[in-house]
Design an enzyme around this catalytic site. Structure first.
Site, PDB file in Angstrom:
ATOM      1  N   LYS A 183       4.699  37.832  16.898  1.00 24.76           N
ATOM      2  CA  LYS A 183       5.075  36.918  17.981  1.00 24.76           C
ATOM      3  C   LYS A 183       4.688  35.465  17.753  1.00 24.76           C
ATOM      4  CE  LYS A 183       5.536  38.061  22.151  1.00 24.76           C
ATOM      5  NZ  LYS A 183       5.108  38.271  23.526  1.00 24.76           N
TER       6      LYS A 183
ATOM      7  N   SER B  12       0.275  35.928  19.159  1.00 27.24           N
ATOM      8  CA  SER B  12      -0.270  36.916  20.079  1.00 27.24           C
ATOM      9  C   SER B  12      -1.465  37.564  19.416  1.00 27.24           C
ATOM     10  CB  SER B  12       0.797  37.957  20.388  1.00 27.24           C
ATOM     11  OG  SER B  12       0.178  39.148  20.826  1.00 27.24           O
TER      12      SER B  12
ATOM     13  N   HIS C 186      26.608  30.328  34.187  1.00 24.90           N
ATOM     14  CA  HIS C 186      25.986  31.602  34.587  1.00 24.90           C
ATOM     15  C   HIS C 186      25.186  32.216  33.438  1.00 24.90           C
ATOM     16  CE1 HIS C 186      28.854  31.514  38.007  1.00 24.90           C
ATOM     17  NE2 HIS C 186      29.682  31.062  37.091  1.00 24.90           N
TER      18      HIS C 186
ATOM     19  N   GLU D 253       6.243  26.903  28.339  1.00 30.58           N
ATOM     20  CA  GLU D 253       5.982  27.744  29.511  1.00 30.58           C
ATOM     21  C   GLU D 253       5.023  27.052  30.482  1.00 30.58           C
ATOM     22  OE1 GLU D 253       5.451  32.185  28.452  1.00 30.58           O
ATOM     23  OE2 GLU D 253       5.171  31.096  26.592  1.00 30.58           O
TER      24      GLU D 253
END
Ligand code: ARG
Length: 489
Positions: free
Chosen positions: A287, A281, A160, A294
Site C-alpha cells: 500500500k 501501511s 456521476h 485525505e
C-alpha cells in the site's frame, strides 16, 4: 475590600475572579498573535489624539515611541505575557505604562477595548486574507504550469463518476484554476469590507472627545470608517465572510483531494503520488496511502466548523459588544492555519505528482466514451438527434455483447443499425478527435484550452487587479504566527 489593581475594570469588583474563571475568560494565550496589529492600531489612535489636541505633541511622541519599544520586546521575545491581564490589549497597555509611566494611561482616551479589538482584528484578518490570496494565486500558477504540458493528453471526463466523454487533462486541471480564481476574487471583495476602521466608536456610542476616526483609518491604510458606532463594535460580518472564503477554498481543495485519492487508486492509476506526500501501511506492504490528500479533505470540516461556530455565536447577540464575540479569534486562527497550510501543501503536492497519461488514454477506450461522437456523426448526416441517440444506444449494445469497442464494429455491423453510416465514421470515433473538435468557448478543444491558459496566465501576471496591497510572505509568516507558547501561570 481588596481591589485588584491589575484589572482596568477592577474598581467595581471586591475580589478578582477565581483562577478557573480567569483561565476560562482569558484570551492572551492565543490573541497575542495580534500584538503587532494592536500596536499599529494604538499608534494610529495616539497620533489622532495628538492631531485633535487631546494629547500634547510630547505625550503623543512618548506613547508612540513607547509602543515601538513594546513591539520590539515582543519581536525579540523579551515580553513577559501576564495571563491575569486577560488579553493582548491589556498586556500591551500595561507594559507601555510600565515603560513610559503615567502618560501611558492616556492612550485609552476616547477608546474602548470594543472598538480597539475591532480594528486590531480587522488589521490582522486583512493581512491573512492577503496571504491566502497569494497562496491561492501560487497554486493557480502550479495548475497552469502542469496543464500547459497536457493539452493533448486525454482522460475520461465523468458525470456521476461514470465515464462520459474524453477531455484533455489540461482542461480538467484548469477547472480547478478557474475555481481558485473565483476564490481570489471573493477574497478581494471581502477585503473591501474587512478594511473598514471601527475605531472611534468607543464602547458603543461614540465619544465626547473631538475624535477623527478618518485619521486613524488613514494611518493604518484602511480606506473607510464605520458609519454607526453600535454597528462598528458589534459587527463580525468580516470574520464570517473571511471564514466563508476559507470554507469555499477548502471545499475546492477537498474536491481536488478526492480526485487525487481516486486517481491514485490502482483501479484508476492515473497519478503516482510522490513518496513525500503518501505513507505506507504498517501491515500491508503493497500500500501507498494518499494521507496528505485525505487529511486535507478531512481538515475542510474544521474550517466549515469555524464558520458554523461563528454564525452560531452571532445569531442571537443583542447590540452592541458581547463577550461571546471573543470566540472569533480561535475560530479564525484555526481556519487561517488550515487554509494557509493546505494551499501551500496542495501546490507542492501537485507540482510533485506524476500523471500516468498512458493509463488515462487507455481508460478512454474502455468506457464507450466516443458514443456521443457516433450520435453527433449521425446528426451531421441529417438524423434527428433523438434518433441518432437511439441508434447509438443500439450500436453500444451490439459492441458490448461482443466485448468490443464501438470502433471495433465493422462498417457492415454499423450500417445494419443505420445505413447512413460511412467509412468516415472511424475518424469521428477517434478519442483525440473527440476532444479536438470541442472548440466551443470554454470547451476542451486544444485552442479553447490554450485560450484559457492565456486568460488565466494574464490574470496571474496582472497581479493584484483589486487594488489590495499585497505583501511578501514566506511560509514562516504563517508558521510563526501559530507557534504560540503555552500559557504558564
Ligand atoms: N478580548 C476581547 C475580545 O476579543 C476584547 C474586548 C473586550 N471588551 C470587553 N468589554 N470586555 O473580544
Amino acid at each position: 475590600m481588596r481591589r485588584d489593581k491589575n484589572k482596568s475594570w477592577g474598581g467595581r469588583f471586591a475580589e478578582g475572579p477565581k483562577e478557573a474563571v480567569a483561565a476560562y475568560t482569558q484570551s492572551q494565550s492565543y490573541d497575542r498573535v495580534l500584538a503587532e496589529h494592536d500596536i499599529r492600531a494604538s499608534k494610529a489612535h495616539a497620533g489622532m489624539l495628538g492631531d485633535v489636541g487631546v494629547l500634547t505633541p510630547e505625550e503623543t511622541r512618548k506613547i508612540r515611541e513607547g509602543l515601538d519599544r513594546v513591539l520590539a520586546e515582543i519581536r525579540e521575545k523579551n515580553f513577559v505575557w501576564k495571563p491575569e491581564l486577560e488579553d493582548v490589549h491589556m498586556n500591551v497597555e500595561a507594559r507601555l505604562t510600565e515603560l513610559i509611566g503615567d502618560v501611558g494611561k492616556k492612550l485609552h482616551t476616547g477608546r474602548s477595548r470594543n472598538d480597539q479589538v475591532g480594528l486590531t482584528f480587522r488589521l490582522y484578518v486583512a493581512d491573512q486574507l492577503v496571504l491566502w490570496r497569494q497562496y491561492a494565486v501560487t497554486l493557480c500558477d502550479v495548475l497552469l504550469q502542469r496543464a500547459s504540458r497536457h493539452i493533448d493528453d486525454i482522460l475520461p471526463g465523468c458525470t456521476h463518476l461514470q465515464p462520459a466523454q474524453p477531455v484533455s487533462l489540461a482542461q480538467h486541471l484548469l477547472a480547478y484554476a478557474w475555481m481558485l480564481r473565483r476564490d481570489v476574487q471573493r477574497l478581494d471583495d471581502a477585503l473591501k469590507r474587512v478594511r473598514v476602521s471601527p475605531l472611534g466608536a468607543a464602547a458603543l456610542a461614540g465619544a465626547t472627545y473631538p475624535l477623527k476616526p478618518q485619521n486613524v483609518a488613514q494611518e493604518v491604510g484602511f480606506a473607510e470608517i464605520f458609519g454607526n458606532s453600535l454597528d462598528a463594535v458589534s459587527d463580525r460580518d468580516f470574520v464570517l465572510e473571511s471564514l466563508f472564503c476559507a470554507s469555499t477554498i477548502m471545499m475546492h481543495l477537498s474536491r481536488l483531494c478526492e480526485e487525487i485519492i481516486l486517481w491514485a487508486n490502482p483501479a484508476f492509476n492515473f497519478v503516482q503520488l510522490p513518496d513525500s506526500y503518501s505513507t505506507g501501511s504498517s501491515i500491508m506492504p503493497q500500500k501507498k496511502n494518499p494521507d496528505v490528500a485525505e487529511l486535507m479533505r478531512g481538515k475542510t470540516g474544521r474550517v466549515y466548523g469555524a464558520l458554523t461556530a461563528m454564525f452560531t455565536v452571532m445569531k442571537a447577540l443583542p447590540l452592541a459588544y458581547n463577550r461571546d464575540m471573543q470566540e472569533d479569534k480561535e475560530a479564525f486562527l484555526d481556519a487561517d492555519n488550515t487554509v494557509k497550510a493546505s494551499l501551500q501543501i496542495m501546490a507542492g503536492m501537485l507540482d510533485a505528482l506524476t500523471f500516468r497519461v498512458d493509463r488515462m488514454r487507455e481508460a478512454c477506450a474502455a468506457g464507450f466514451l466516443n458514443a456521443t461522437e457516433l450520435a453527433d456523426y449521425l446528426t451531421n448526416k441529417g438524423v434527428p438527434f433523438r434518433d441518432a441517440h437511439h441508434s447509438t444506444g443500439q450500436a453500444v449494445s451490439v459492441a458490448e455483447n461482443q466485448g468490443k469497442r464501438l470502433e471495433d464494429l465493422s462498417l457492415r455491423e454499423l450500417q445494419a443499425i443505420d445505413a447512413r453510416i460511412g467509412e468516415d465514421v472511424y475518424a469521428a470515433l477517434d478519442y483525440a478527435t473527440a476532444v479536438n473538435r470541442r472548440e466551443t468557448p470554454g470547451g476542451t478543444g486544444p485552442q479553447s484550452v490554450a485560450r484559457q491558459l492565456e486568460q488565466l496566465g494574464q490574470w496571474i501576471a496582472a497581479g493584484d487587479a483589486s487594488g489590495v496591497a499585497t505583501q511578501e510572505a514566506t511560509p514562516e509568516d504563517s508558521g510563526d504566527n501559530r507557534r504560540m507558547e503555552p500559557v504558564v501561570d
